[in-house]
Design a protein around this motif. Structure first.
Motif, short mmCIF file in Angstrom:
data_model
loop_
_atom_site.label_atom_id
_atom_site.label_comp_id
_atom_site.label_asym_id
_atom_site.label_seq_id
_atom_site.Cartn_x
_atom_site.Cartn_y
_atom_site.Cartn_z
N PRO A 1 -10.80 -1.68 40.76
CA PRO A 1 -11.69 -0.80 39.98
C PRO A 1 -10.90 0.26 39.23
O PRO A 1 -10.00 0.90 39.78
N GLY A 2 -11.22 0.42 37.96
CA GLY A 2 -10.54 1.41 37.12
C GLY A 2 -9.37 0.87 36.35
O GLY A 2 -8.84 1.56 35.45
N ASP A 3 -8.91 -0.35 36.64
CA ASP A 3 -7.79 -0.93 35.90
C ASP A 3 -8.19 -1.18 34.45
O ASP A 3 -9.34 -1.50 34.14
N SER A 4 -7.22 -1.04 33.56
CA SER A 4 -7.41 -1.43 32.16
C SER A 4 -6.84 -2.83 31.97
O SER A 4 -5.84 -3.20 32.58
N ILE A 5 -7.49 -3.62 31.10
CA ILE A 5 -7.07 -5.01 30.92
C ILE A 5 -7.26 -5.43 29.47
O ILE A 5 -8.25 -5.03 28.82
N LYS B 1 -6.01 -9.05 11.59
CA LYS B 1 -6.21 -7.92 10.68
C LYS B 1 -5.41 -6.68 11.06
O LYS B 1 -5.25 -5.78 10.24
N GLU B 2 -4.94 -6.60 12.30
CA GLU B 2 -4.15 -5.45 12.73
C GLU B 2 -3.19 -5.88 13.83
O GLU B 2 -3.36 -6.94 14.44
N ASP B 3 -2.16 -5.06 14.06
CA ASP B 3 -1.18 -5.37 15.09
C ASP B 3 -1.83 -5.19 16.46
O ASP B 3 -2.24 -4.09 16.83
N ALA B 4 -1.94 -6.29 17.20
CA ALA B 4 -2.68 -6.26 18.47
C ALA B 4 -2.03 -5.33 19.48
O ALA B 4 -2.71 -4.56 20.17
N VAL B 5 -0.69 -5.37 19.58
CA VAL B 5 0.00 -4.54 20.57
C VAL B 5 -0.17 -3.06 20.24
O VAL B 5 -0.48 -2.24 21.12
N ASP B 6 0.00 -2.69 18.97
CA ASP B 6 -0.17 -1.29 18.57
C ASP B 6 -1.59 -0.81 18.85
O ASP B 6 -1.79 0.32 19.33
N ARG B 7 -2.58 -1.65 18.57
CA ARG B 7 -3.97 -1.24 18.78
C ARG B 7 -4.28 -1.10 20.26
O ARG B 7 -4.97 -0.16 20.67
N ILE B 8 -3.75 -1.99 21.09
CA ILE B 8 -3.96 -1.88 22.54
C ILE B 8 -3.35 -0.59 23.06
O ILE B 8 -3.96 0.13 23.87
N ILE C 1 -5.55 2.36 22.06
CA ILE C 1 -6.75 2.47 22.89
C ILE C 1 -6.43 3.09 24.25
O ILE C 1 -7.24 3.84 24.81
N THR C 2 -5.26 2.81 24.77
CA THR C 2 -4.88 3.27 26.11
C THR C 2 -4.00 4.53 26.08
O THR C 2 -3.28 4.81 27.03
N GLY C 3 -4.08 5.28 24.99
CA GLY C 3 -3.34 6.54 24.91
C GLY C 3 -1.84 6.37 24.86
O GLY C 3 -1.09 7.26 25.34
N GLY C 4 -1.38 5.25 24.31
CA GLY C 4 0.04 5.00 24.17
C GLY C 4 0.69 4.34 25.37
O GLY C 4 1.89 3.99 25.32
N MET C 5 -0.04 4.13 26.42
CA MET C 5 0.53 3.62 27.67
C MET C 5 0.64 2.10 27.73
O MET C 5 1.62 1.55 28.23
N GLY C 6 -0.37 1.41 27.24
CA GLY C 6 -0.51 -0.01 27.50
C GLY C 6 -1.47 -0.22 28.66
O GLY C 6 -1.87 0.72 29.35
N VAL C 7 -1.85 -1.46 28.88
CA VAL C 7 -2.84 -1.78 29.91
C VAL C 7 -2.18 -2.07 31.25
O VAL C 7 -1.00 -2.40 31.33
N ASP C 8 -2.97 -1.94 32.32
CA ASP C 8 -2.48 -2.31 33.65
C ASP C 8 -2.21 -3.81 33.73
O ASP C 8 -1.24 -4.25 34.35
N LEU D 1 4.21 -7.36 25.85
CA LEU D 1 4.40 -6.07 25.19
C LEU D 1 3.21 -5.14 25.35
O LEU D 1 3.32 -3.94 25.07
N SER D 2 2.08 -5.68 25.78
CA SER D 2 0.85 -4.89 25.85
C SER D 2 0.68 -4.14 27.17
O SER D 2 -0.20 -3.29 27.28
#
Length: 428
Positions: A246-250, A300-307, A310-317, A334-335
């Protein structure tokens, strides 16, 4: 590429004679009469015969890469010990079959494709364990997992059904069940045809009992077929590889049948940010209804940059790759944030290689994990419960339905990206 089915018929008179002989010789072996599901001029004459005395069925056969599927007639298969004969009700349309049909993944041919099924139990193999018979009585409704564990190898003994030695050594390597033999033989000349999993794109199929779970009356046959692969694979990835908390980003890259199932399972496990990545807007809009909190169109956009944005520059868990492409493999790695998990579940063309920055892998403790599917004996009943409770929405997960005669078109649509989430072939 066309996959339109072609119906092949055999001589009615010759096979009616052989069937009659079988019926006379074996009529005492079974007390349950079934419709054989045969096609052609002799279908009426075969109705009412016992499964044990013979009978015929149709199955969808792959013979050569990029050639049409053929709908061919078979002897109804017979189960052996601890195996079950199922009257197939529905079979899912999966990219794994498509990889085989396009020659991207080697597999024995000719073979009957199809590996996520629902159906009705019609016969138990001789000397089948009484506990199996009690759990799956004649007439009961079942769902089948594409990984059919033997239950006795070193991995199955540890509960790791997803690594079953016999499944990979016999079924995936040779197209047989675990005695080294197929259960499928053509009607017109008795020649053997191999099995992709249970060979579920057919009117009957045989599967080891350990690959089955009861299907409640409250769940429909058609939509529930996806529980055996799309949802089963997603559950295995989320529970055992990603270990979502619970609480993980994906982030889920590739929102097809398996990727869209990952969305629902991640939501059920309590993930917070659930980011869907694809190149088709219709799939991304569908993702919003299945649990995605954010969508990213990678065309339409760089997926890694957008991820990362969204996560405040951190990346997902956790990032999940559900396409099986070198480019999306790299995007997946890279995400993730430092210490994060990149979970790979998409099959690729044989020999494909994914790249990763070795120094980042080492210094930032990135975990790259492969996940092929769930563990049938422990996970399949849980997946069924998720659907029965409504936590997993089966209706939203199935976007296309086809008749059995249109199995070829179903795979053509899949190949052309026309199926938004999951397609299912009805064999009712």
């Amino acid at each position: 590429m066309a996959f339109a089915p072609i119906l092949r018929r055999a001589s009615a008179a010759k096979n009616l004679l052989s069937l009659t002989r079988l019926a006379v010789a074996s009529s005492s072996l079974s007390t349950r009469s079934l419709s054989t599901g045969a096609s052609g001029d002799d279908s009426q004459s075969m109705s009412g015969y016992h499964v044990s005395s013979g009978g015929f069925m149709r199955g969808a056969v792959y013979r050569e890469p990029n050639k049409p599927l053929t709908i061919e007639e078979f002897h109804i298969p017979r189960p052996k010990s601890n195996e079950i004969l199922i009257k197939t009700k529905a079979c899912g349309v999966c990219h794994s079959d498509l990889h085989v049909m396009k020659g991207e993944i080697p597999f024995a041919s000719p073979c009957v494709i199809g590996h996520e099924i629902t159906g009705e139990v019609v016969e138990h193999g001789p000397l089948t364990d009484h506990k199996i018979i009690n759990r799956f009585p004649i007439g009961s409704r079942v769902v089948g997992a594409f990984i059919m564990p033997c239950g006795t190898c070193s991995y199955c003994a540890k509960g790791h059904d997803d690594l079953c030695e016999d499944f990979f050594a016999y079924n995936r390597a040779k197209g047989t069940l675990y005695d080294g033999e197929t259960r499928l033989f053509l009607r017109h000349d008795d020649s053997p045809v191999y099995m992709y999993s249970m060979g579920g794109m057919a009117e009957y199929c045989v599967t080891p009992a350990h690959g089955l779970a009861p299907l409640p009356e409250s769940l429909p046959y058609t939509e529930s077929a996806i529980l055996g692969c799309a949802v089963f694979t997603a559950y295995g990835a989320m529970a055992h590889a990603a270990e979502i908390r619970p609480g993980d980003s994906i982030a889920i890259i590739g929102i097809g049948g398996v990727g869209s199932s990952c969305l629902q399972i991640a939501r059920a496990f309590g993930a917070s940010d659930i980011i869907a990545v694809d190149v088709q807007d219709d799939k991304l809009q569908k993702a919003k209804t299945l649990g995605a909190t954010h969508i990213v169109n990678a065309a339409k956009e760089d997926a890694v940059d957008r991820i990362r944005e969204i996560t405040g520059g951190m990346g997902v868990d956790v990032a999940v790759e559900a396409l099986g492409k070198p480019q999306t493999f790299m995007q997946c790695t890279l995400s993730v944030k430092d210490g994060g998990k990149a979970v790979m579940i998409g099959l690729s063309q044989a020999g494909s290689v994914g790249e990763i920055d070795i120094n980042r892998l080492v210094r930032r403790k990135i975990k790259v994990i492969g996940s092929y599917g769930g563990r049938a004996r422990q996970d399949l009943p849980k997946v069924v419960k998720l659907a029965e409770s409504g936590i997993f929405n089966l209706t939203n997960a199935v976007s296309s339905k086809y008749k059995f005669e249109d199995a070829g078109k179903a795979f053509q649509d899949l190949n052309e990206g026309k199926i938004v989430s999951r397609g299912v072939v009805e064999i009712l």
